[in-house]
Design a protein around this motif. Structure first.
Motif, PDB file in Angstrom:
ATOM      1  N   ALA A  12       8.142  27.804   2.847  1.00 56.47           N
ATOM      2  CA  ALA A  12       8.578  26.781   1.905  1.00 56.47           C
ATOM      3  C   ALA A  12       9.678  27.306   0.983  1.00 56.47           C
ATOM      4  N   LEU A  13       9.539  28.556   0.541  1.00 58.69           N
ATOM      5  CA  LEU A  13      10.547  29.132  -0.354  1.00 58.69           C
ATOM      6  C   LEU A  13      11.914  29.231   0.315  1.00 58.69           C
ATOM      7  N   GLU A  14      11.920  29.406   1.635  1.00 58.53           N
ATOM      8  CA  GLU A  14      13.191  29.500   2.364  1.00 58.53           C
ATOM      9  C   GLU A  14      13.989  28.204   2.319  1.00 58.53           C
ATOM     10  N   THR A  15      13.349  27.084   2.013  1.00 57.66           N
ATOM     11  CA  THR A  15      14.051  25.799   1.991  1.00 57.66           C
ATOM     12  C   THR A  15      14.743  25.519   0.661  1.00 57.66           C
ATOM     13  N   LEU A  16      14.422  26.311  -0.351  1.00 56.18           N
ATOM     14  CA  LEU A  16      14.991  26.071  -1.683  1.00 56.18           C
ATOM     15  C   LEU A  16      16.429  26.565  -1.781  1.00 56.18           C
ATOM     16  N   PRO A  37      19.405  28.494  -3.766  1.00 53.35           N
ATOM     17  CA  PRO A  37      19.299  29.786  -4.475  1.00 53.35           C
ATOM     18  C   PRO A  37      18.912  29.662  -5.947  1.00 53.35           C
ATOM     19  N   ARG A  38      19.488  28.702  -6.665  1.00 48.23           N
ATOM     20  CA  ARG A  38      19.164  28.558  -8.085  1.00 48.23           C
ATOM     21  C   ARG A  38      17.701  28.154  -8.265  1.00 48.23           C
ATOM     22  N   ASP A  39      17.221  27.214  -7.436  1.00 40.64           N
ATOM     23  CA  ASP A  39      15.821  26.788  -7.521  1.00 40.64           C
ATOM     24  C   ASP A  39      14.875  27.938  -7.175  1.00 40.64           C
ATOM     25  N   LEU A  40      15.260  28.721  -6.180  1.00 38.68           N
ATOM     26  CA  LEU A  40      14.459  29.886  -5.795  1.00 38.68           C
ATOM     27  C   LEU A  40      14.382  30.891  -6.938  1.00 38.68           C
ATOM     28  N   ASP A  41      15.513  31.109  -7.611  1.00 45.22           N
ATOM     29  CA  ASP A  41      15.525  32.009  -8.774  1.00 45.22           C
ATOM     30  C   ASP A  41      14.573  31.517  -9.857  1.00 45.22           C
ATOM     31  N   ILE A  42      14.598  30.218 -10.114  1.00 44.80           N
ATOM     32  CA  ILE A  42      13.718  29.651 -11.144  1.00 44.80           C
ATOM     33  C   ILE A  42      12.248  29.854 -10.761  1.00 44.80           C
ATOM     34  N   ARG A  78      18.578  33.425 -19.202  1.00 42.66           N
ATOM     35  CA  ARG A  78      19.074  34.234 -18.073  1.00 42.66           C
ATOM     36  C   ARG A  78      20.016  33.455 -17.164  1.00 42.66           C
ATOM     37  N   LEU A  79      19.688  32.201 -16.922  1.00 41.19           N
ATOM     38  CA  LEU A  79      20.491  31.400 -15.993  1.00 41.19           C
ATOM     39  C   LEU A  79      21.559  30.571 -16.697  1.00 41.19           C
ATOM     40  N   GLU A  80      21.615  30.704 -18.018  1.00 37.25           N
ATOM     41  CA  GLU A  80      22.601  29.995 -18.835  1.00 37.25           C
ATOM     42  C   GLU A  80      22.522  28.489 -18.637  1.00 37.25           C
ATOM     43  N   LEU A  81      21.303  27.972 -18.719  1.00 41.44           N
ATOM     44  CA  LEU A  81      21.042  26.542 -18.618  1.00 41.44           C
ATOM     45  C   LEU A  81      20.150  26.147 -19.789  1.00 41.44           C
TER      46      LEU A  81
END
Length: 140
Positions: free
Chosen positions: A86-90, A92-97, A114-117
């Motif tokens: 499941a993680l492979e479908t995310l 990159p930004r969503d995976l980082d979160i 960290r992600l400047e959001l």
């Protein structure tokens, strides 16, 4: 428990599940036979078809324990593999979160820095990612 909460539970415990698999392997490796000890003479009232040898009983108990541990290991590995898939479908930004929140256990404010959001945007992205993972992981 809702699917969302169940998914969060498995994400929070992902590292623990991996450690459990390693511990099961160690426990299986550690199992030893006691072997032949002293001979015991027990009073028999009638002939039976049961094993009365301590060695035979030990072998049976050990094999049952190993089978139980192997089943537990298989179940945990399936959960881990579902999460990995499941993680492979995310994105990159969503995976980082997800990794920062559930694996590193950082709060949303730190992740936002960290992600400047913004913290609110992190909450929204995290919820969307967990919902996406929920449908793919679907662990019961």
């Amino acid at each position: 428990m809702s699917l969302y909460k169940a998914t969060e539970y498995y994400l929070y415990n992902y590292k623990t599940m991996k450690a459990e698999v390693k511990n099961i392997d160690l426990e299986i490796d550690q199992m030893e036979y006691m072997g032949c000890a002293g001979v015991s003479y027990e009073e028999k009232s009638a002939p039976t078809n049961q094993f009365n040898s301590s060695v035979e009983n030990e072998v049976i108990i050990r094999e049952k324990r190993i089978a139980s541990l192997e089943q537990s290991k298989r179940d945990t590995l399936i959960k881990i593999n579902k999460i990995d898939n499941a993680l492979e479908t995310l994105e990159p930004r969503d995976l980082d979160i997800i990794k920062l929140r559930y694996f590193d256990k950082l709060n949303n404010r730190i992740i936002a820095i960290r992600l400047e959001l913004s913290e609110e945007w992190i909450c929204t992205l995290k919820a969307l990612a967990v919902n996406k993972l929920s449908t793919l992981i679907n662990i019961k």
